[in-house]
Design an enzyme around this catalytic site. Structure first.
Site, mmCIF file in Angstrom:
data_model
loop_
_atom_site.group_PDB
_atom_site.id
_atom_site.type_symbol
_atom_site.label_atom_id
_atom_site.label_comp_id
_atom_site.label_asym_id
_atom_site.label_seq_id
_atom_site.Cartn_x
_atom_site.Cartn_y
_atom_site.Cartn_z
ATOM 1 N N GLY A 182 57.452 38.897 27.128
ATOM 2 C CA GLY A 182 56.952 37.678 26.502
ATOM 3 C C GLY A 182 56.442 36.626 27.449
ATOM 4 O O GLY A 182 55.922 35.591 27.007
ATOM 5 N N HIS A 236 57.372 46.891 46.501
ATOM 6 C CA HIS A 236 56.058 47.133 47.103
ATOM 7 C C HIS A 236 55.643 48.597 47.105
ATOM 8 O O HIS A 236 54.456 48.914 47.012
ATOM 9 C CB HIS A 236 56.057 46.585 48.532
ATOM 10 C CG HIS A 236 54.710 46.191 49.027
ATOM 11 N ND1 HIS A 236 54.516 45.119 49.870
ATOM 12 C CD2 HIS A 236 53.474 46.698 48.818
ATOM 13 C CE1 HIS A 236 53.216 45.000 50.142
ATOM 14 N NE2 HIS A 236 52.588 45.957 49.522
ATOM 15 N N ALA A 241 45.485 36.464 33.983
ATOM 16 C CA ALA A 241 44.991 37.812 34.245
ATOM 17 C C ALA A 241 44.393 37.959 35.634
ATOM 18 O O ALA A 241 44.494 39.021 36.259
ATOM 19 C CB ALA A 241 43.948 38.196 33.191
ATOM 20 N N LEU A 242 43.766 36.909 36.118
ATOM 21 C CA LEU A 242 43.103 36.957 37.421
ATOM 22 C C LEU A 242 43.884 36.127 38.424
ATOM 23 O O LEU A 242 44.228 34.970 38.149
ATOM 24 C CB LEU A 242 41.672 36.420 37.305
ATOM 25 C CG LEU A 242 40.772 36.613 38.520
ATOM 26 C CD1 LEU A 242 40.433 38.078 38.712
ATOM 27 C CD2 LEU A 242 39.490 35.807 38.357
ATOM 28 N N LEU A 256 44.591 35.302 42.870
ATOM 29 C CA LEU A 256 44.113 35.428 44.234
ATOM 30 C C LEU A 256 45.066 36.320 45.010
ATOM 31 O O LEU A 256 46.263 36.051 45.074
ATOM 32 C CB LEU A 256 44.042 34.062 44.923
ATOM 33 C CG LEU A 256 43.601 34.118 46.398
ATOM 34 C CD1 LEU A 256 42.094 34.356 46.500
ATOM 35 C CD2 LEU A 256 43.990 32.839 47.139
ATOM 36 N N LYS A 296 56.298 40.479 46.664
ATOM 37 C CA LYS A 296 56.805 41.848 46.695
ATOM 38 C C LYS A 296 57.885 41.999 47.757
ATOM 39 O O LYS A 296 57.791 41.413 48.834
ATOM 40 C CB LYS A 296 55.669 42.834 47.009
ATOM 41 C CG LYS A 296 54.441 42.666 46.140
ATOM 42 C CD LYS A 296 53.316 43.578 46.616
ATOM 43 C CE LYS A 296 52.002 43.193 45.968
ATOM 44 N NZ LYS A 296 51.477 41.892 46.459
#
Length: 295
Positions: free
Chosen positions: A10, A107, A15-16, A18, A74
């Protein structure tokens, strides 16, 4: 203008984002600040990139509220294991200058030491339960890695970040992600830009592909914008990397046009099945020798 994807727990994620893989630390803070000023609200980094501190500095310089920015990082394989991964969270948040992460992912699958991978993911589950991260996930996991992980853990990953561009679109992994309600996120989303050291030096650059170029000419956009639009229209997240202010802005200007079904299909057909980066199934013991600094 931007676009939000809803993860399987949720949580909303822009979505995009850097990406900052291979962004020199001395250039990263400025790139992050530029991106946030352009309109990005999602930054993807990693302990192994060596620039989490600079990402945090760029976020601070932007002047934006912490709650307006989606921070993803990560855990590197040398910090896998339950207690080790809990400590990796502490290292990451200290460098980033935050006390909570929006998305924390593993990762690599590290198939030769998968027990440590499972323990690391169980630590992510603990961090999620404690509210210290808003979502958890994985990176570079193939179908069988996901199956093995899901058999031994409780929470389905929210995201699987994989190499994904027109020349290597990984349909089987995407299908596995879809079957489990995992969002596929593309690293190297336009191909041909990010060179993974030791892999793909002879590869073709997707930016120079005539099919992509023809679509770009038709819609009046650049090849990079066309490929990012292709990713977004297929419902994926993408994290293009750049430290160039003009390209950072160019990569974000993809929300005001659409590709036709025929154009999407023509790009889909470019898949070669050949990856540019390392194969996640090939053990690389040297990965475990890399020590992630405390500060």
């Amino acid at each position: 203008m931007t676009q939000e994807l809803i993860l399987n727990n949720g949580v909303g994620m822009p979505a995009l984002g850097l990406g900052v893989f291979q962004s020199p630390p001395e250039e990263t803070a400025a790139a992050v600040e530029t991106a946030l000023n352009v309109g990005y609200r999602h930054i993807d980094t990693a302990a192994a990139y060596g620039n989490e501190r600079q990402v945090g500095e760029g976020i601070k310089r932007s002047g934006l509220d912490r709650g307006d920015i989606f921070i993803e990082t990560k855990v590197w394989v040398s910090d896998y294991g339950y207690d080790e991964t809990l400590h990796a969270f502490d290292k990451a948040t200290r460098k980033l200058g935050v006390d909570r992460l929006d998305l924390l992912i593993l990762h690599q699958p590290a198939p030769d030491r998968f027990d440590r991978t499972v323990a690391a993911y169980q630590a992510l589950e603990k961090l999620l339960a404690d509210g210290r991260v808003r979502a958890i996930g994985v990176s570079n996991f193939m179908r069988h890695h996901l199956t093995d992980l899901l058999d031994r853990t409780e929470i389905v990953p929210a995201v699987n970040q994989i190499e994904l561009h027109p020349y290597f679109s990984q349909p089987d992994v995407r299908k596995a992600d879809d079957e489990h309600g995992i969002l596929t996120q593309a690293w190297s989303p336009i191909g041909g830009i990010t060179f993974y050291p030791g892999w793909g030096e002879e590869r073709r650059n997707v930016l120079q592909d005539p099919v992509v170029g023809a679509v770009a000419a038709t819609v009046g956009r650049t090849p990079a914008q066309v490929m990012l639009r292709w990713q977004l229209q297929h419902g994926r997240s993408a994290i293009p990397k750049s430290t160039n202010p003009a390209r950072i802005a160019e990569n974000f200007a993809v929300f005001d046009f659409d590709l036709t079904a025929e154009q999407l299909a023509s790009i889909d057909a470019l898949d070669t099945g050949v990856r540019n980066g390392p194969d996640p199934d090939v053990p690389r013991p040297a990965m475990f020798d890399r020590v992630i600094p405390e500060d």
